[in-house]
Design an enzyme around this catalytic site. Structure first.
Site, short mmCIF file in Angstrom:
data_model
loop_
_atom_site.label_atom_id
_atom_site.label_comp_id
_atom_site.label_asym_id
_atom_site.label_seq_id
_atom_site.Cartn_x
_atom_site.Cartn_y
_atom_site.Cartn_z
N SER A 137 32.90 32.60 32.28
CA SER A 137 33.89 31.67 31.72
C SER A 137 34.19 32.03 30.27
O SER A 137 33.30 32.40 29.51
CB SER A 137 33.39 30.23 31.80
OG SER A 137 34.33 29.36 31.20
N LYS A 192 29.16 27.91 38.15
CA LYS A 192 30.49 28.17 37.59
C LYS A 192 31.53 27.25 38.21
O LYS A 192 32.45 26.78 37.53
CB LYS A 192 30.87 29.65 37.82
CG LYS A 192 32.30 30.01 37.40
CD LYS A 192 32.56 29.72 35.93
CE LYS A 192 33.79 30.43 35.38
NZ LYS A 192 35.01 30.38 36.15
N HIS A 195 31.20 23.99 36.54
CA HIS A 195 31.78 24.17 35.21
C HIS A 195 33.30 23.99 35.28
O HIS A 195 33.90 23.27 34.47
CB HIS A 195 31.44 25.56 34.67
CG HIS A 195 32.29 25.98 33.50
ND1 HIS A 195 33.59 26.43 33.65
CD2 HIS A 195 32.03 26.03 32.17
CE1 HIS A 195 34.10 26.73 32.46
NE2 HIS A 195 33.17 26.49 31.56
N ASN A 196 33.93 24.64 36.25
CA ASN A 196 35.38 24.57 36.35
C ASN A 196 35.85 23.17 36.74
O ASN A 196 36.91 22.71 36.29
CB ASN A 196 35.89 25.59 37.37
CG ASN A 196 35.87 27.00 36.82
OD1 ASN A 196 35.18 27.29 35.86
ND2 ASN A 196 36.62 27.89 37.45
N GLU A 199 35.80 21.25 33.67
CA GLU A 199 36.97 21.70 32.91
C GLU A 199 38.23 20.94 33.34
O GLU A 199 39.01 20.48 32.49
CB GLU A 199 37.15 23.20 33.12
CG GLU A 199 38.35 23.83 32.45
CD GLU A 199 38.48 25.29 32.83
OE1 GLU A 199 39.61 25.70 33.19
OE2 GLU A 199 37.47 26.02 32.80
#
Length: 491
Positions: A137, A192, A195-196, A199
């Protein structure tokens, strides 16, 4: 483009991320081989342009044949694949497997689905090779100057790739590289994915804060930019808050504010949707992030929204709001909703860790997100500290620090949502986060009625308050039912 010296790592894929990661590797002293799969007439010359352009004069070898590329790398080979997720990865593996030697390491740095990575780790290891699924990222800037990197998969590969990956990772303020081992199988790509998802949530609540202030205060874009710049000096300090300040004051070539001329239709690449889907599979609430995903979908109905706006006209009572108070309320709603979003995300990580036997270090993950990545923010240190405590909280909101932060923000948060409803302004993520908090702090919920309804029409059974947990009962609600009962299971 070729020489006889063996390189230390290879990169396949010279789109934005692959090209910049190659430069990052070279700038950190690694000798790099690069290769780009080409489509005749479309992508020809990619390697040559890179070697003769941004890569010129750097320790980078360019190859146009995959066999030459593989043979140019010292064993055990380390090959970073930066190609589009899905079938292109599998097609590339089919090309690479016959060219590799036992112990060679393949690293997938794309946004692959973690279940695909589970499968690829097992397949690669069965052939005598090693496989890492690494979430990366930071976008173009992070790829070039330091990203947050989340590697998982074949643990035996970590010692070989650790010096390389940590050298190109972003460094937190204390100098710690934002890259460490996540766990087995597809855990790196799962982290990940979450994480996204976070986001998506961050971007939605920031957009709601911007839109509320723009609509309820007589405030210019420059003033709004100053507000976000000021917030970036405190609890909300983060990459997304900082770039929001920059965006709001940016002018186009005609001298107008660009933000005012950008169509309100948001795109997405799918990782937010994956996060919501997998949370549902694990039986975990991820409401704020789900709302953010659905709001992007809704934004795409631009023409329909235009028709609705004409038919159901918004009528404001044109209340005049105290600027300082409203700014405080929006700040608190934004901060509290951000805490909720991260709390939901980390709860999903904890459930995945337990379900899949990954033994994820939640504190380490929080620290990996402190720099380089899109959601980097000041309070990730607070999250890491909470999970490093002797008594790790079952949920982030049970930690002493976040109990204090949430209770302090609740009054302003509630006022903001109430004002938005009164003014008929959409704040779906702020509202979702607040209702999640209300539900989570409720010892009793209305779900008892849902269980009664399920048992009434489907004999799905229920537990009783006056009996031990895990014992189920069925009621003959009409006096006409039989004794047959449905089995108990949760999807």
């Amino acid at each position: 483009m070729k020489n006889n010296a063996k390189t230390q790592i290879g990169v396949i894929g010279l789109a934005v991320m692959g090209e910049n990661l190659s430069l990052n590797l070279a700038n950190n002293g690694w000798n790099v081989s690069v290769y780009n799969r080409t489509v005749p007439g479309i992508e020809e010359g990619v390697v040559e342009r890179f070697i003769n352009g941004r890569g010129q004069g750097k320790p980078i070898q360019g190859h146009t044949e995959i066999i030459d590329f593989v043979h140019s790398i010292a064993t055990p080979r380390k090959i970073l694949m930066m190609v589009r997720a899905g079938s292109p990865v599998d097609e590339l593996l089919d090309q690479l497997f016959p060219l590799l030697e036992p112990g060679d390491i393949l690293i997938d740095g794309g946004n692959s689905n973690y279940e695909d990575t589970n499968r690829r780790v097992a397949l690669t290891e069965s052939k005598g090779f090693l496989y890492i699924g690494a979430g990366v990222s930071g976008g173009e800037e992070g790829a070039l100057h330091g990203a947050s990197i989340m590697p998982g998969g074949s643990k035996a590969a970590w010692g070989e790739v650790k010096p390389i990956l940590q050298s190109i990772a972003a460094k937190a303020e204390d100098g710690t590289p934002c890259c460490d081992w996540i766990g087995p199988a597809g855990s790196g790509h799962f982290v990940k994915m979450i994480h996204n998802g976070i986001e998506y949530g961050d971007m939605q609540i920031i957009a709601e804060a911007y839109w509320t202030l723009k609509n309820l205060l007589n405030i210019s874009n420059d003033e709004l930019s100053d507000v976000f710049a000021h917030w970036n000096e405190g609890k909300l300090r983060s990459y997304l808050i900082r770039i929001t300040s920059d965006i709001l004051q940016h002018k186009d070539r005609k001298g107008g504010y660009l933000i005012d001329n950008i169509l309100d239709v948001a795109g997405q690449k799918g990782t937010g949707k994956w996060a919501v889907y997998n949370a549902m599979e694990l039986g975990m609430p991820l409401g704020l992030i789900a709302t953010a995903v659905f709001e992007r979908n809704l934004s795409g109905n631009k023409e329909l929204r235009g028709k609705m706006a004409k038919l159901y006209q918004r009528k404001s009572d044109r209340s005049v709001y105290n600027r300082k108070n409203l700014l405080g309320n929006v700040h608190d709603a934004l901060y509290a909703s951000k805490i909720i979003s991260y709390a939901q995300g980390f709860a999903v990580l904890a459930k995945a860790s337990k379900t899949f036997g990954w033994d994820l270090d939640l504190a380490s993950i929080a620290r990996m997100w402190r720099a380089g990545c899109i959601i980097r923010s000041a309070f990730l240190d607070d999250i890491a500290t909470a999970y490093e405590a002797g008594h790790k909280p079952e949920h982030l909101l049970l930690s002493a620090h976040f109990y204090k932060e949430i209770t302090s923000a609740v009054p302003g948060w509630e006022q903001l949502v109430a004002i938005a409803v009164k003014e008929k302004l959409p704040v779906p993520a702020f509202s979702s986060a607040l209702n999640y908090f209300y539900s989570l702090r409720s010892a009793d919920l209305s779900a008892n009625l849902i269980q009664a309804q399920r048992d009434y029409f489907g004999a799905h059974r229920f537990e009783r308050k006056d009996r031990e947990r895990g014992k189920f009962f069925h009621e003959d609600w009409t006096g006409l039912g039989g004794s047959a009962e449905s089995s108990v299971y949760n999807v």
